[in-house]
Design a protein around this motif. Structure first.
Motif, PDB file in Angstrom:
ATOM      1  N   ILE A   1      25.231 -22.262  -4.586  1.00  0.00           N
ATOM      2  CA  ILE A   1      24.220 -23.223  -4.171  1.00  0.00           C
ATOM      3  C   ILE A   1      24.917 -24.554  -3.906  1.00  0.00           C
ATOM      4  CG2 ILE A   1      23.735 -23.813  -6.587  1.00  0.00           C
ATOM      5  CD1 ILE A   1      20.912 -24.524  -5.772  1.00  0.00           C
ATOM      6  N   SER A   2      24.470 -25.264  -2.879  1.00  0.00           N
ATOM      7  CA  SER A   2      25.085 -26.546  -2.549  1.00  0.00           C
ATOM      8  C   SER A   2      24.025 -27.489  -1.983  1.00  0.00           C
ATOM      9  CB  SER A   2      26.217 -26.351  -1.529  1.00  0.00           C
ATOM     10  OG  SER A   2      26.879 -27.569  -1.272  1.00  0.00           O
ATOM     11  N   GLU A   3      23.496 -28.337  -2.841  1.00  0.00           N
ATOM     12  CA  GLU A   3      22.499 -29.330  -2.425  1.00  0.00           C
ATOM     13  C   GLU A   3      23.190 -30.674  -2.208  1.00  0.00           C
ATOM     14  OE1 GLU A   3      19.690 -28.454  -1.625  1.00  0.00           O
ATOM     15  OE2 GLU A   3      18.992 -26.782  -2.856  1.00  0.00           O
ATOM     16  N   PRO A   4      22.695 -31.497  -1.298  1.00  0.00           N
ATOM     17  CA  PRO A   4      23.362 -32.768  -0.992  1.00  0.00           C
ATOM     18  C   PRO A   4      23.169 -33.828  -2.081  1.00  0.00           C
ATOM     19  CG  PRO A   4      21.312 -32.596   0.227  1.00  0.00           C
ATOM     20  CD  PRO A   4      21.510 -31.261  -0.456  1.00  0.00           C
TER      21      PRO A   4
ATOM     22  N   GLY B   1      22.923 -21.916  -9.619  1.00  0.00           N
ATOM     23  CA  GLY B   1      23.572 -20.911  -8.793  1.00  0.00           C
ATOM     24  C   GLY B   1      22.609 -19.806  -8.411  1.00  0.00           C
ATOM     25  N   PRO B   2      23.101 -18.766  -7.729  1.00  0.00           N
ATOM     26  CA  PRO B   2      22.253 -17.635  -7.337  1.00  0.00           C
ATOM     27  C   PRO B   2      21.644 -16.962  -8.565  1.00  0.00           C
ATOM     28  CG  PRO B   2      24.348 -17.590  -6.161  1.00  0.00           C
ATOM     29  CD  PRO B   2      24.481 -18.630  -7.223  1.00  0.00           C
ATOM     30  N   SER B   3      20.361 -16.675  -8.502  1.00  0.00           N
ATOM     31  CA  SER B   3      19.656 -16.098  -9.658  1.00  0.00           C
ATOM     32  C   SER B   3      20.251 -14.776 -10.106  1.00  0.00           C
ATOM     33  CB  SER B   3      18.173 -15.910  -9.315  1.00  0.00           C
ATOM     34  OG  SER B   3      17.561 -17.139  -9.027  1.00  0.00           O
ATOM     35  N   ILE B   4      20.846 -14.033  -9.183  1.00  0.00           N
ATOM     36  CA  ILE B   4      21.402 -12.729  -9.514  1.00  0.00           C
ATOM     37  C   ILE B   4      22.504 -12.833 -10.568  1.00  0.00           C
ATOM     38  CG2 ILE B   4      23.147 -12.739  -7.685  1.00  0.00           C
ATOM     39  CD1 ILE B   4      22.563  -9.749  -7.290  1.00  0.00           C
ATOM     40  N   ARG B   5      23.174 -13.990 -10.633  1.00  0.00           N
ATOM     41  CA  ARG B   5      24.250 -14.160 -11.616  1.00  0.00           C
ATOM     42  C   ARG B   5      23.743 -14.722 -12.943  1.00  0.00           C
ATOM     43  NH1 ARG B   5      27.789 -16.072  -7.165  1.00  0.00           N
ATOM     44  NH2 ARG B   5      27.607 -18.221  -7.890  1.00  0.00           N
ATOM     45  N   PHE B   6      22.481 -15.176 -12.973  1.00  0.00           N
ATOM     46  CA  PHE B   6      21.941 -15.762 -14.196  1.00  0.00           C
ATOM     47  C   PHE B   6      21.274 -14.671 -15.040  1.00  0.00           C
ATOM     48  CE2 PHE B   6      23.154 -19.482 -12.121  1.00  0.00           C
ATOM     49  CZ  PHE B   6      23.014 -20.579 -12.970  1.00  0.00           C
ATOM     50  N   THR B   7      22.102 -13.762 -15.525  1.00  0.00           N
ATOM     51  CA  THR B   7      21.652 -12.697 -16.413  1.00  0.00           C
ATOM     52  C   THR B   7      21.309 -13.305 -17.774  1.00  0.00           C
ATOM     53  OG1 THR B   7      23.894 -12.298 -17.182  1.00  0.00           O
ATOM     54  CG2 THR B   7      23.158 -11.054 -15.233  1.00  0.00           C
ATOM     55  N   PRO B   8      20.580 -12.570 -18.630  1.00  0.00           N
ATOM     56  CA  PRO B   8      20.273 -13.109 -19.965  1.00  0.00           C
ATOM     57  C   PRO B   8      21.514 -13.582 -20.732  1.00  0.00           C
ATOM     58  CG  PRO B   8      18.925 -11.191 -19.535  1.00  0.00           C
ATOM     59  CD  PRO B   8      19.872 -11.299 -18.380  1.00  0.00           C
ATOM     60  N   ASP B   9      22.611 -12.814 -20.645  1.00  0.00           N
ATOM     61  CA  ASP B   9      23.832 -13.214 -21.344  1.00  0.00           C
ATOM     62  C   ASP B   9      24.398 -14.506 -20.771  1.00  0.00           C
ATOM     63  OD1 ASP B   9      23.729 -11.089 -23.068  1.00  0.00           O
ATOM     64  OD2 ASP B   9      25.188  -9.858 -21.966  1.00  0.00           O
TER      65      ASP B   9
END
Length: 257
Positions: free
Chosen positions: A123-126, A219-227
């Motif tokens: 993710i890259s916001e200004p 970041g991308p939600s797919i990488r934000f697992t519970p762990d």
């Protein structure tokens, strides 16, 4: 030459050189090659807003308190960023996600610094992005730790029918989420500011024991697992607390009524 340019030239001329400096209208007129009437008119306008002040005895002018106020605000902002940067780098090293530093501007939160994720999908916001304080983890965590009257005022004035969040939000939902934020010490949101992304943020406090900003990992939600959420939230809170300590915050936070 525009009026704004003339006003800036006058302010530059009043900048002290090692000691307090007062200058007469005639001196300003002569040095800047401006008509006396123009100088009077500009000084009157600057005086109304506190940018210059007149010595009633000598009738000379010097810089006013408003200049000092904006100077201190800029200094605080620069200090906030410089102190936070090493901790942002540590957080980036531990999470490999994009890191944001946010501060409050009235009823909005604004990104004032960031470190991009080294990963291809990120993710890259200004820098400078502003959103209402009730949208997104980096903003809502600031709102959650503000005094109750300020929170109520902001939520009472919110336009719930046309806010810029990608998800429908209500005051009831925000109130409940802020309770959860205060109980665990961090905020987490999914897909509110950018679709398919998750953010985790913790509050940053000043030496005045007031919340002034937040540290955010996104970041991308797919990488934000519970762990990973457990891991990232630990480090976000850790480094936000260290930034607060560097800024002079020493007391436990207490929500003020």
């Amino acid at each position: 030459m525009s009026v704004i340019t003339k006003a800036i030239q006058i302010l530059d001329m009043l900048v002290p050189q090692g000691s307090d400096k007062e200058v007469s209208v005639t001196t300003i007129s002569r040095e800047l090659d401006m008509p006396v009437q123009s100088v009077h008119r500009i000084l009157n306008s600057l005086s109304e807003h506190g940018f210059v002040a007149q010595n009633q005895k000598t009738k000379k002018y010097k810089l006013g308190l408003s200049i000092m106020k904006y100077g201190f605000l800029m200094w605080d902002s620069l200090m906030f960023r410089s102190i936070s940067r090493p901790f942002m780098e540590e957080l980036s090293r531990h999470t490999k996600e994009t890191i944001y530093l946010a501060s409050r501007e009235n009823t909005e939160g604004v990104y004032i610094d960031s470190i991009d994720s080294p990963q291809i999908l990120k993710i890259s916001e200004p820098i400078g992005l502003k959103l209402p304080l009730f949208i997104g983890a980096s903003n809502r965590v600031i709102l959650a730790y503000m005094p109750q009257p300020l929170r109520d005022a902001i939520l009472s004035e919110a336009d719930w029918a046309s806010h810029p969040s990608l998800k429908p939000l209500t005051r009831e939902y925000i109130e409940k989420d802020m309770e959860l934020i205060r109980s665990r010490g961090y905020a987490i949101t999914d897909g509110e500011m950018t679709e398919g992304t998750t953010g985790i943020a913790a509050p940053i406090f000043s030496y005045e024991n007031t919340v002034i900003g937040s540290l955010n990992c996104a970041g991308p939600s797919i990488r934000f697992t519970p762990d990973n959420v457990e891991k990232y939230s630990f480090f976000v809170k850790k480094y936000a607390e260290q930034i607060s300590k560097e800024l002079g915050y020493r007391n436990l936070y207490r929500i003020r009524d």
